[in-house]
Design a protein around this motif. Structure first.
Motif, mmCIF file in Angstrom:
data_model
loop_
_atom_site.group_PDB
_atom_site.id
_atom_site.type_symbol
_atom_site.label_atom_id
_atom_site.label_comp_id
_atom_site.label_asym_id
_atom_site.label_seq_id
_atom_site.Cartn_x
_atom_site.Cartn_y
_atom_site.Cartn_z
ATOM 1 N N HIS A 125 0.525 -1.270 -0.195
ATOM 2 C CA HIS A 125 -0.104 -0.018 -0.091
ATOM 3 C C HIS A 125 0.685 1.236 -0.093
ATOM 4 C CE1 HIS A 125 -3.221 -2.871 1.073
ATOM 5 N NE2 HIS A 125 -2.456 -3.288 1.961
ATOM 6 N N THR A 169 -4.452 5.471 2.296
ATOM 7 C CA THR A 169 -3.296 4.373 3.044
ATOM 8 C C THR A 169 -2.621 4.718 4.243
ATOM 9 O OG1 THR A 169 -1.652 4.369 1.731
ATOM 10 C CG2 THR A 169 -3.647 3.095 0.970
ATOM 11 N N THR A 213 0.676 5.359 4.520
ATOM 12 C CA THR A 213 1.880 5.229 4.406
ATOM 13 C C THR A 213 2.736 6.377 3.710
ATOM 14 O OG1 THR A 213 1.276 4.315 2.116
ATOM 15 C CG2 THR A 213 1.264 2.599 4.013
ATOM 16 N N SER A 248 0.149 3.608 9.606
ATOM 17 C CA SER A 248 -0.180 4.982 9.333
ATOM 18 C C SER A 248 0.568 5.926 10.012
ATOM 19 C CB SER A 248 -1.710 5.155 9.687
ATOM 20 O OG SER A 248 -2.187 6.533 9.404
ATOM 21 N N TRP A 292 -6.191 2.424 7.612
ATOM 22 C CA TRP A 292 -6.579 1.927 6.334
ATOM 23 C C TRP A 292 -6.861 0.380 6.660
ATOM 24 C CZ3 TRP A 292 -8.988 2.861 1.977
ATOM 25 C CH2 TRP A 292 -8.844 2.111 0.634
ATOM 26 N N PRO A 301 -7.499 -2.711 4.248
ATOM 27 C CA PRO A 301 -7.494 -3.065 3.008
ATOM 28 C C PRO A 301 -8.325 -4.398 2.910
ATOM 29 C CG PRO A 301 -5.488 -4.048 4.074
ATOM 30 C CD PRO A 301 -6.242 -2.997 5.117
ATOM 31 N N ARG A 330 -11.375 3.553 4.977
ATOM 32 C CA ARG A 330 -10.511 4.487 5.948
ATOM 33 C C ARG A 330 -11.411 4.969 7.077
ATOM 34 N NH1 ARG A 330 -9.737 10.250 3.177
ATOM 35 N NH2 ARG A 330 -11.899 10.339 4.658
#
Length: 360
Positions: free
Chosen positions: A138, A165, A167, A300, A306, A308, A336
Motif C-alpha cells: 500500500h 492508506t 503510508t 499509518s 486503512w 484493505p 478509511r
C-alpha cells in the motif's frame, strides 16, 4: 448540434468526489463521524478569538495577496515570502498547480489509490491522468511512477503520508526518484498530513525543495490545525512556479477569517503540538488494539487507519453504519477510518473485533 447551452463533454467522464457522510441516527447510541479526516478538537481559544474579531470586518475584502499569511509562513518555514502561494485549501492550490502547468492532453502521474481529488482536478484541466498502482504493501511505487513519465508528462504527484492508506515514502526513495525525474517535470509533494508523521525515514520535503527547483510542497491548515471549515492551504515552490500559482488563484479566494485564523494558528504552535501528539497517541492505541485482534493494516503516519478489505469493503462500512459509526469506503479497495474522539475509536475497535470474528 443542440440549440441549448451544453457543458463541456469532459464532464461526462469526471469522477465524482464522495465526501464522508454523517452517521444515521441509531436509537440509544451516540453517533460518530469518522468518514472525513477532520480534527475532532474544537478551535483553539486564541484562534477562535481571532476569528470573532475578524468577523467584525467581514464587510471588507480580504487581502488578495495573502500578505500577512505569506509573511507568517515565510518565518515559520524559513523560506522567502515570494516562494509561497495560498488558496482555498490544498485541493484548490492543487487546481492552481495543474492549471498553471498543464495544457490539454498533458499528463499528470500519480499513485492510485491516492487522494481522490487528483483525477478530478486533472480531468477539469483537460489533462490526462496516469495512475500508477500502489505496491502490495500500500505504498507509492516510485520506480513505476518514474517509468510512467513520458514527454507529455508535466506534473507528478507524491502524496506522503498517502491518503487513504497512511503510508509514507522514505527520504532515500524520494531522492532516488527525483534523480530520475526530468527537470522539466514538476514534482508535487502533497503533505496534507505531515504533522502526524513520526517515521524517522520520512523525507524532509522542505530540504528537498531547496535542493530541487522542480519540487513543489503542498500543505493545508485543514487537518492538524483544525481549520477545515475555513478552507486555507498553501504551496511552496521556487519562482517562477510560485508566481504562476498566485496568478492562477481565485482573486480574494482565501477569506478574511481564514487568513487571520491561519496566522493565529501558526502563533499557537505549542498548543497545537499537544493536540497533534494526543491524536498520534490515539492512532497508536487504535493500531495496537487492531493488531492484537489479528488485523494486519499498513502502518499509518496520518490521522486515520486503512483497512484493505477488498470485496468486503461495503459490508464492513454497512456494519459500522448500523452501529452509528460512519467510515469512508473506497469502492472495493478498502475502508478509511479517521482517528476521532476516544469513544469513536472504542466503537471502531469493538466493531472490528466482531466483524473479524465473524469472517475468520
Amino acid at each position: 448540434m443542440s440549440d441549448a447551452p451544453e457543458p463541456r463533454p469532459l464532464l461526462d467522464d469526471l469522477p465524482a468526489y464522495k465526501p464522508g457522510l454523517p452517521p444515521a441516527p441509531v436509537p440509544g447510541m451516540t453517533a460518530y463521524k469518522i468518514s472525513s479526516n477532520e480534527n475532532p478538537y474544537p478551535p483553539l481559544p486564541s484562534v477562535l478569538d481571532t476569528v470573532r474579531s475578524a468577523a467584525e470586518r467581514m464587510n471588507r475584502y480580504p487581502d488578495a495577496s495573502n500578505g500577512a499569511l505569506r509573511q507568517a509562513l515565510s518565518r515559520f518555514l524559513d523560506v522567502p515570502e515570494d516562494w509561497i502561494a495560498c488558496g482555498t485549501g490544498s485541493v484548490a492550490v492543487l487546481g492552481q498547480i495543474i492549471t498553471a502547468m498543464c495544457d490539454p492532453d498533458d499528463e499528470v502521474v500519480f499513485a492510485w489509490r491516492s487522494f481522490e481529488a487528483y483525477p478530478i482536478v486533472v480531468t477539469l484541466a483537460a489533462a490526462k491522468g496516469v495512475p500508477v498502482p500502489l505496491t502490495a504493501d500500500h505504498r507509492h511505487d516510485l520506480s513505476a511512477m518514474a517509468a510512467a513519465i513520458t514527454p507529455r508528462t508535466k506534473v507528478v504527484l507524491v502524496c506522503t503520508p498517502n491518503n487513504p492508506t497512511g503510508t509514507v515514502v522514505t527520504d532515500a526513495e524520494l531522492r532516488m526518484f527525483l534523480d530520475r525525474v526530468p527537470r522539466r517535470v514538476l514534482v508535487v509533494i502533497d503533505e496534507a498530513y505531515v504533522e502526524f508523521g513520526a517515521d524517522p525515514t520520512a523525507p524532509d520535503a522542505m530540504e528537498l525543495l531547496r535542493e530541487h527547483p522542480n519540487v513543489c510542497v503542498l500543505r493545508t491548515f485543514s487537518k492538524a490545525y483544525g481549520l477545515a471549515g475555513l478552507r486555507v492551504g498553501y504551496a511552496v515552490a521556487h519562482p517562477p512556479i510560485a508566481v504562476a500559482l498566485r496568478m492562477t488563484a481565485t482573486p480574494f479566494g482565501v477569506n478574511l477569517l481564514a487568513q487571520e485564523a491561519a496566522v493565529s494558528s501558526l502563533e499557537a504552535g505549542d498548543e497545537l503540538d499537544v493536540r497533534v501528539k494526543d491524536l498520534v497517541a490515539e492512532r497508536d492505541r487504535v493500531e495496537a488494539a487492531l493488531a492484537e485482534q489479528g488485523w494486519r493494516l499498513p502502518p499509518s503516519q496520518a490521522n486515520f487507519v486503512w483497512f484493505p478489505l477488498g470485496a468486503d469493503t461495503p459490508d464492513f462500512a454497512r456494519v459500522c453504519e448500523e452501529q452509528a459509526l460512519t467510515v469512508r469506503p473506497y469502492d472495493h479497495d478498502g475502508v478509511r477510518a479517521t482517528i476521532g474522539e476516544p469513544e469513536a475509536s472504542d466503537r471502531l475497535i469493538e466493531i472490528a473485533a466482531t466483524w473479524r470474528a465473524a469472517h475468520s
